[in-house]
Motif scaffolding. Structure first.
Motif, PDB file in Angstrom:
ATOM      1  N   ALA A 172      38.006  -6.714  -9.033  1.00 51.66           N
ATOM      2  CA  ALA A 172      37.225  -6.024  -7.998  1.00 51.66           C
ATOM      3  C   ALA A 172      35.959  -6.814  -7.690  1.00 51.66           C
ATOM      4  O   ALA A 172      35.428  -7.518  -8.553  1.00 51.66           O
ATOM      5  CB  ALA A 172      36.872  -4.618  -8.469  1.00 51.66           C
ATOM      6  N   PRO A 173      35.452  -6.718  -6.454  1.00 47.32           N
ATOM      7  CA  PRO A 173      34.214  -7.427  -6.098  1.00 47.32           C
ATOM      8  C   PRO A 173      33.052  -6.994  -6.990  1.00 47.32           C
ATOM      9  O   PRO A 173      32.986  -5.851  -7.451  1.00 47.32           O
ATOM     10  CB  PRO A 173      33.977  -7.008  -4.642  1.00 47.32           C
ATOM     11  CG  PRO A 173      35.317  -6.593  -4.130  1.00 47.32           C
ATOM     12  CD  PRO A 173      36.025  -5.993  -5.305  1.00 47.32           C
ATOM     13  N   ALA A 174      32.126  -7.905  -7.219  1.00 43.13           N
ATOM     14  CA  ALA A 174      30.939  -7.614  -8.021  1.00 43.13           C
ATOM     15  C   ALA A 174      30.073  -6.574  -7.316  1.00 43.13           C
ATOM     16  O   ALA A 174      29.975  -6.566  -6.082  1.00 43.13           O
ATOM     17  CB  ALA A 174      30.134  -8.888  -8.253  1.00 43.13           C
ATOM     18  N   ILE A 175      29.451  -5.706  -8.100  1.00 49.33           N
ATOM     19  CA  ILE A 175      28.576  -4.667  -7.553  1.00 49.33           C
ATOM     20  C   ILE A 175      27.128  -5.140  -7.631  1.00 49.33           C
ATOM     21  O   ILE A 175      26.634  -5.514  -8.698  1.00 49.33           O
ATOM     22  CB  ILE A 175      28.772  -3.342  -8.317  1.00 49.33           C
ATOM     23  CG1 ILE A 175      30.186  -2.817  -8.076  1.00 49.33           C
ATOM     24  CG2 ILE A 175      27.748  -2.295  -7.867  1.00 49.33           C
ATOM     25  CD1 ILE A 175      30.603  -1.705  -8.994  1.00 49.33           C
ATOM     26  N   LEU A 176      26.455  -5.128  -6.486  1.00 49.81           N
ATOM     27  CA  LEU A 176      25.067  -5.600  -6.397  1.00 49.81           C
ATOM     28  C   LEU A 176      24.059  -4.456  -6.443  1.00 49.81           C
ATOM     29  O   LEU A 176      22.913  -4.653  -6.811  1.00 49.81           O
ATOM     30  CB  LEU A 176      24.877  -6.381  -5.087  1.00 49.81           C
ATOM     31  CG  LEU A 176      25.833  -7.561  -4.857  1.00 49.81           C
ATOM     32  CD1 LEU A 176      25.657  -8.110  -3.454  1.00 49.81           C
ATOM     33  CD2 LEU A 176      25.593  -8.662  -5.887  1.00 49.81           C
ATOM     34  N   PHE A 177      24.494  -3.252  -6.035  1.00 48.92           N
ATOM     35  CA  PHE A 177      23.633  -2.062  -6.024  1.00 48.92           C
ATOM     36  C   PHE A 177      24.524  -0.849  -6.202  1.00 48.92           C
ATOM     37  O   PHE A 177      25.617  -0.780  -5.643  1.00 48.92           O
ATOM     38  CB  PHE A 177      22.870  -1.955  -4.699  1.00 48.92           C
ATOM     39  CG  PHE A 177      22.010  -0.710  -4.577  1.00 48.92           C
ATOM     40  CD1 PHE A 177      20.658  -0.743  -4.908  1.00 48.92           C
ATOM     41  CD2 PHE A 177      22.555   0.497  -4.145  1.00 48.92           C
ATOM     42  CE1 PHE A 177      19.874   0.399  -4.807  1.00 48.92           C
ATOM     43  CE2 PHE A 177      21.782   1.634  -4.033  1.00 48.92           C
ATOM     44  CZ  PHE A 177      20.438   1.591  -4.376  1.00 48.92           C
ATOM     45  N   ARG A 185      45.378  -9.365   1.742  1.00 49.66           N
ATOM     46  CA  ARG A 185      44.386  -8.684   0.914  1.00 49.66           C
ATOM     47  C   ARG A 185      43.342  -7.969   1.759  1.00 49.66           C
ATOM     48  O   ARG A 185      42.953  -8.450   2.819  1.00 49.66           O
ATOM     49  CB  ARG A 185      43.662  -9.688   0.010  1.00 49.66           C
ATOM     50  CG  ARG A 185      44.534 -10.376  -1.024  1.00 49.66           C
ATOM     51  CD  ARG A 185      43.682 -11.103  -2.033  1.00 49.66           C
ATOM     52  NE  ARG A 185      42.711 -11.994  -1.406  1.00 49.66           N
ATOM     53  CZ  ARG A 185      41.481 -12.225  -1.864  1.00 49.66           C
ATOM     54  NH1 ARG A 185      41.052 -11.611  -2.930  1.00 49.66           N
ATOM     55  NH2 ARG A 185      40.675 -13.056  -1.240  1.00 49.66           N
ATOM     56  N   SER A 186      42.897  -6.818   1.264  1.00 46.18           N
ATOM     57  CA  SER A 186      41.811  -6.114   1.933  1.00 46.18           C
ATOM     58  C   SER A 186      41.037  -5.293   0.913  1.00 46.18           C
ATOM     59  O   SER A 186      41.455  -5.149  -0.249  1.00 46.18           O
ATOM     60  CB  SER A 186      42.330  -5.211   3.055  1.00 46.18           C
ATOM     61  OG  SER A 186      42.863  -4.011   2.523  1.00 46.18           O
ATOM     62  N   LEU A 187      39.936  -4.737   1.370  1.00 45.31           N
ATOM     63  CA  LEU A 187      39.094  -3.909   0.508  1.00 45.31           C
ATOM     64  C   LEU A 187      39.859  -2.712  -0.053  1.00 45.31           C
ATOM     65  O   LEU A 187      39.558  -2.238  -1.152  1.00 45.31           O
ATOM     66  CB  LEU A 187      37.872  -3.441   1.306  1.00 45.31           C
ATOM     67  CG  LEU A 187      36.758  -2.733   0.537  1.00 45.31           C
ATOM     68  CD1 LEU A 187      36.147  -3.663  -0.508  1.00 45.31           C
ATOM     69  CD2 LEU A 187      35.697  -2.222   1.493  1.00 45.31           C
ATOM     70  N   GLU A 188      40.867  -2.251   0.702  1.00 45.00           N
ATOM     71  CA  GLU A 188      41.675  -1.111   0.246  1.00 45.00           C
ATOM     72  C   GLU A 188      42.306  -1.358  -1.121  1.00 45.00           C
ATOM     73  O   GLU A 188      42.553  -0.419  -1.878  1.00 45.00           O
ATOM     74  CB  GLU A 188      42.786  -0.809   1.262  1.00 45.00           C
ATOM     75  CG  GLU A 188      42.295  -0.229   2.571  1.00 45.00           C
ATOM     76  CD  GLU A 188      43.436  -0.057   3.567  1.00 45.00           C
ATOM     77  OE1 GLU A 188      44.583   0.179   3.128  1.00 45.00           O
ATOM     78  OE2 GLU A 188      43.183  -0.171   4.771  1.00 45.00           O
ATOM     79  N   ASP A 189      42.559  -2.611  -1.445  1.00 45.22           N
ATOM     80  CA  ASP A 189      43.163  -2.942  -2.737  1.00 45.22           C
ATOM     81  C   ASP A 189      42.227  -2.642  -3.912  1.00 45.22           C
ATOM     82  O   ASP A 189      42.661  -2.632  -5.061  1.00 45.22           O
ATOM     83  CB  ASP A 189      43.556  -4.433  -2.779  1.00 45.22           C
ATOM     84  CG  ASP A 189      44.602  -4.784  -1.728  1.00 45.22           C
ATOM     85  OD1 ASP A 189      45.493  -3.960  -1.495  1.00 45.22           O
ATOM     86  OD2 ASP A 189      44.503  -5.881  -1.141  1.00 45.22           O
ATOM     87  N   HIS A 190      40.947  -2.440  -3.609  1.00 41.28           N
ATOM     88  CA  HIS A 190      39.955  -2.272  -4.679  1.00 41.28           C
ATOM     89  C   HIS A 190      39.286  -0.901  -4.703  1.00 41.28           C
ATOM     90  O   HIS A 190      38.415  -0.662  -5.539  1.00 41.28           O
ATOM     91  CB  HIS A 190      38.862  -3.345  -4.538  1.00 41.28           C
ATOM     92  CG  HIS A 190      39.383  -4.745  -4.604  1.00 41.28           C
ATOM     93  ND1 HIS A 190      39.840  -5.325  -5.774  1.00 41.28           N
ATOM     94  CD2 HIS A 190      39.529  -5.694  -3.643  1.00 41.28           C
ATOM     95  CE1 HIS A 190      40.241  -6.556  -5.536  1.00 41.28           C
ATOM     96  NE2 HIS A 190      40.061  -6.811  -4.248  1.00 41.28           N
ATOM     97  N   VAL A 191      39.658   0.002  -3.789  1.00 39.22           N
ATOM     98  CA  VAL A 191      38.897   1.259  -3.690  1.00 39.22           C
ATOM     99  C   VAL A 191      39.011   2.115  -4.946  1.00 39.22           C
ATOM    100  O   VAL A 191      38.046   2.779  -5.331  1.00 39.22           O
ATOM    101  CB  VAL A 191      39.283   2.084  -2.439  1.00 39.22           C
ATOM    102  CG1 VAL A 191      38.811   1.413  -1.178  1.00 39.22           C
ATOM    103  CG2 VAL A 191      40.778   2.356  -2.388  1.00 39.22           C
TER     104      VAL A 191
END
Length: 220
Positions: free
Chosen positions: A3-8, A32-38
């Motif tokens: 998953a993408p790193a969380i900055l805030f 790939r899209s953001l949906e893959d990580h929700v």
């Protein structure tokens, strides 16, 4: 898939460091899209976070997600009222005249059978304003800081070409798509004011492909 790193993170918002190549919305052709990580980004909440704005698939960096409908509505209003501060970094495939300034070029969307759709600078288009500053020049390329006031589609990419006289390195639509594996644009900082609360403030580190070109982020 990491998953993408969380900055805030707080109870109503997440800002993630979206990697280049990850689409915010699922592409029609798949991929790939953001949906893959929700699911991973729920972080214990029942609701999946929802993106408040869009950045291009190629663009890396700060992306704001709302964790509930009320927050989404407030954040959307902040964007609409131009209260959100955005700082981007881009590598220009050329050297502009001057070291800083403001680009005011209205933008319109056009489409053709051969090239598909793209944005152009047009007097009858929607107003678009971008402030810019040269950070560093290296080998005929320049690292530019962009602070867009408006949020038009492809605004920084077309303002680079039409306003500064050179496309972003690697841009396949407004440039030759050369010199980099992607359009070199990075959403470096995002600040969203909130009434009665501290602002949402996030900074995304300089991506590896920018550093590989020899550039460093000169803030200030």
């Amino acid at each position: 898939m990491t998953a993408p790193a969380i900055l805030f993170e707080d109870g109503e918002a997440l800002v993630i460091d979206k990697p280049a190549g990850l689409a915010v919305e699922r592409p029609r052709k798949g991929g790939r899209s953001l949906e893959d990580h929700v699911e991973a980004l729920k972080l214990g909440f029942q609701r999946a976070p929802v993106p408040v704005h869009r950045i291009d698939t190629d663009t890396s960096g700060c992306l704001l997600l709302a964790r509930n409908p009320k927050a989404l509505k407030r954040f959307n209003l902040a964007f609409a009222e131009r209260k959100v501060e955005k700082r981007y970094l881009g590598v220009l495939d050329g050297v502009p005249s001057g070291t800083e300034g403001t680009i005011e070029l209205a933008l319109a969307k056009i489409s053709s059978a051969e090239k598909g759709w793209r944005m152009i600078a047009a007097k009858k288009g929607k107003p678009a304003i971008t402030h810019w500053r040269l950070i560093e020049e290296r080998d005929g390329r320049t690292l530019i800081e962009f602070r867009p006031e408006t949020g038009r589609t492809h605004q920084i990419r077309i303002h680079a070409l039409a306003g500064l006289g050179a496309p972003l390195l690697g841009d396949p639509v407004y440039g030759a798509g050369r010199g980099a594996a992607r359009t070199t644009l990075h959403a470096a900082e995002l600040t969203v004011p909130r009434e009665g609360k501290p602002p949402i403030a996030a900074t995304a580190p300089l991506p590896a492909d920018f550093a590989a070109l020899g550039f460093a982020d000169g803030q200030g």
